[in-house]
Scaffold this motif. Structure first.
Motif, short mmCIF file in Angstrom:
data_model
loop_
_atom_site.label_atom_id
_atom_site.label_comp_id
_atom_site.label_asym_id
_atom_site.label_seq_id
_atom_site.Cartn_x
_atom_site.Cartn_y
_atom_site.Cartn_z
N PHE A 5 -8.18 58.64 36.29
CA PHE A 5 -7.94 59.98 37.27
C PHE A 5 -8.46 59.71 38.91
O PHE A 5 -7.72 59.90 39.70
CB PHE A 5 -8.85 60.98 37.12
CG PHE A 5 -8.06 62.19 36.03
CD1 PHE A 5 -6.57 62.25 36.25
CD2 PHE A 5 -8.72 62.95 35.13
CE1 PHE A 5 -6.20 63.13 35.49
CE2 PHE A 5 -8.27 63.86 34.29
CZ PHE A 5 -6.78 63.98 34.44
N PRO B 7 -12.53 59.20 33.89
CA PRO B 7 -12.60 58.92 35.14
C PRO B 7 -12.07 58.20 36.11
O PRO B 7 -11.58 58.18 37.04
CB PRO B 7 -14.28 59.16 35.33
CG PRO B 7 -14.55 59.78 34.06
CD PRO B 7 -13.67 59.27 33.24
N THR C 78 -13.96 64.90 30.14
CA THR C 78 -14.90 63.96 29.54
C THR C 78 -15.74 64.46 28.51
O THR C 78 -16.11 63.83 27.43
CB THR C 78 -15.63 62.71 30.62
OG1 THR C 78 -16.24 63.76 31.32
CG2 THR C 78 -14.73 61.96 31.21
N SER D 229 -12.48 66.01 35.89
CA SER D 229 -12.93 64.97 35.15
C SER D 229 -14.33 65.07 34.56
O SER D 229 -14.38 64.59 33.18
CB SER D 229 -13.29 63.50 36.23
OG SER D 229 -12.08 63.36 36.82
#
Length: 463
Positions: free
Chosen positions: A240, A237, A83, A79
């Motif tokens: 996920f 995030p 990102t 994550s």
């Protein structure tokens, strides 16, 4: 990025050309949750039960422990990468930024091995479920029809695909809940706590690892939709981590409730274990069995469709970069979907499915995934050291997390090598062909990273 560089980029790439090349941002956290769960949910409906033959009930359960620890720690680390670098290439982009052009290519190929060999196994299971539901339909005919239908559905665009994925994932998840409720009253703990507990010893636990991986395989594919998310830095995030929590619960309940109601030796080599398990409790042809056969299709469909999204975006991104032939990056004008990136890998999937070797293609997909996981984790540490100032909207709180993930990934790779050495020549052959292609052609037309994804900082392309 400086204004001077931005202006230069504008000259090099006219706005309308860049727009034509870009995917459309339409996805929100709920869509990524449905992709993360949908990509994997078929792993509850088939595939994992081959682990019963490898290690017995407790052997598979024990194999699931390190695999679960790996996936939890990996998704947290992944994550951060996704990102910081929200790119359709996913693992290919992370490794390229960390290790240069060849590292990016190798990780992208590993991802494609995972995402091109997983769909044939799922499609074969679709054929098995359809045949169980309607015996007159040949399983292979259903398999081929499923491929054609979902490639066409993906062609209609990401918004249509994402809505469909969300719908079938919710239905498939509801189907698992129904299965758990039907199985629970017939659960017998003595079927789980067998004598001996580990019929094939520690070697059986290692042999069961690939099938434990199948409970989570491909969850990372959601990162490849980053360029189609409205706010990838904040939404990845959320999607996920909520998806991972959902999958943890699903894996535990499905494994133990199935083992508690059925003769595991009978369901360990079939592609429709849940209906067969219910048949042992309710009888062949009973309503619960037919119901699970029907709903089970939604679970398989969710994963098949979601992984087709994943392989098409990875292929598209690698072609856009220049790793793969440029025509694979062509976007359809009407639907803005990568047509050839859908069709060409789909043909490879179809021919692979025609072999009918479910356990073989599952293992090949697992090899590709574990290599990709390790390379992505190495990229994580390199980027933490090389680019400490890189903007990371989501940051792993402690380096212990990715360190544990590396240890567990090495364990998974060793397990694969020990238990599936017969498959290794196929994997080595695939990598050999891919690497030969890179040095003969694929490294000649690679675009500067910032040219194709200008919001990132400049990269050192000399790496």
């Amino acid at each position: 990025m400086s204004n001077h560089h931005s202006n230069a980029m504008a000259v090099a790439r006219p706005a309308e050309a860049a727009q034509d090349e870009n995917l459309t941002r339409v996805l929100k956290p709920i869509h990524l949750w449905s992709l993360a769960v949908g990509l994997v949910i078929s792993g509850n409906y088939f595939g994992w039960s081959y682990g019963f033959a490898a290690g017995g009930v407790m052997g598979l359960a024990l194999a699931l422990i390190p695999v679960t620890i790996f996936y939890v720690t990996f998704i947290l680390s992944y994550s951060e990468l996704a990102t910081a670098i929200p790119h359709a290439g996913g693992p290919s982009a992370y490794a390229r930024r960390a290790m240069g052009k060849f590292g990016g290519y190798l990780n992208g190929i590993s991802c494609l091995i995972e995402f091109v060999f997983a769909p044939p196994a799922i499609a074969l299971a679709v054929g098995g479920y359809v045949h169980a539901l309607i015996p007159a339909v040949d399983p292979m005919v259903a398999t081929v029809a499923a491929f054609f239908f979902f490639i066409f559905l993906n062609y209609l665009g990401m918004k249509t695909s994402a809505t469909f994925e969300l719908t079938v994932t919710i239905i498939a998840l509801a189907g698992l809940v129904v299965y758990w409720l039907l199985a629970a009253p017939h659960f017998d703990a003595s079927r789980v706590l067998t004598t001996p507990l580990l019929p094939n010893g520690f070697g059986g636990v290692m042999a069961a690892v690939p099938f434990a991986i199948w409970f989570f395989l491909a969850i990372e594919g959601g990162a490849m939709s980053a360029e189609e998310m409205v706010d990838p830095q904040h939404d990845i995030p959320k999607g996920f981590l909520s998806g991972m929590a959902t999958l943890l619960i699903m894996a535990a309940l499905t494994l133990f409730l199935t083992a508690g109601i059925a003769d595991v030796s009978a369901i360990s080599a079939v592609d429709f274990p849940l209906p067969m398990a219910l048949a042992s409790a309710y009888g062949d042809g009973s309503l619960p069995v037919l119901l699970m056969s029907g709903i089970g299709l939604f679970g398989l469909v969710a994963s098949l469709h979601g992984i087709i999204v994943g392989y098409s975006r990875q292929t598209y991104a690698m072609a856009r970069t220049g790793y793969l032939p440029k025509f694979l990056a062509h976007l359809d004008e009407k639907h803005h979907t990568p047509v050839w990136a859908l069709v060409l890998p789909g043909i490879v999937c179809l021919f692979t499915a025609l072999t009918g070797l479910t356990d073989l293609v599952i293992t090949i997909a697992c090899y590709g995934s574990v290599v990709m996981y390790l390379t992505s984790l190495v990229s994580f540490f390199i980027l933490r050291h090389k680019e400490p100032a890189l903007k990371r909207p989501f940051r792993v709180p402690s380096l212990v997390i990715p360190a544990v993930s590396v240890i567990m990934a090495v364990f998974c790779l060793v397990s694969l090598l020990m238990a599936s050495s017969a498959v290794l020549p196929y994997v080595v052959g695939i990598y050999a062909v891919a690497i030969a292609y890179y040095f003969l052609h694929g490294n000649r037309h690679i675009r500067p990273f910032e040219e194709e994804f200008g919001v990132l900082d400049d990269l050192d392309e000399d790496a």
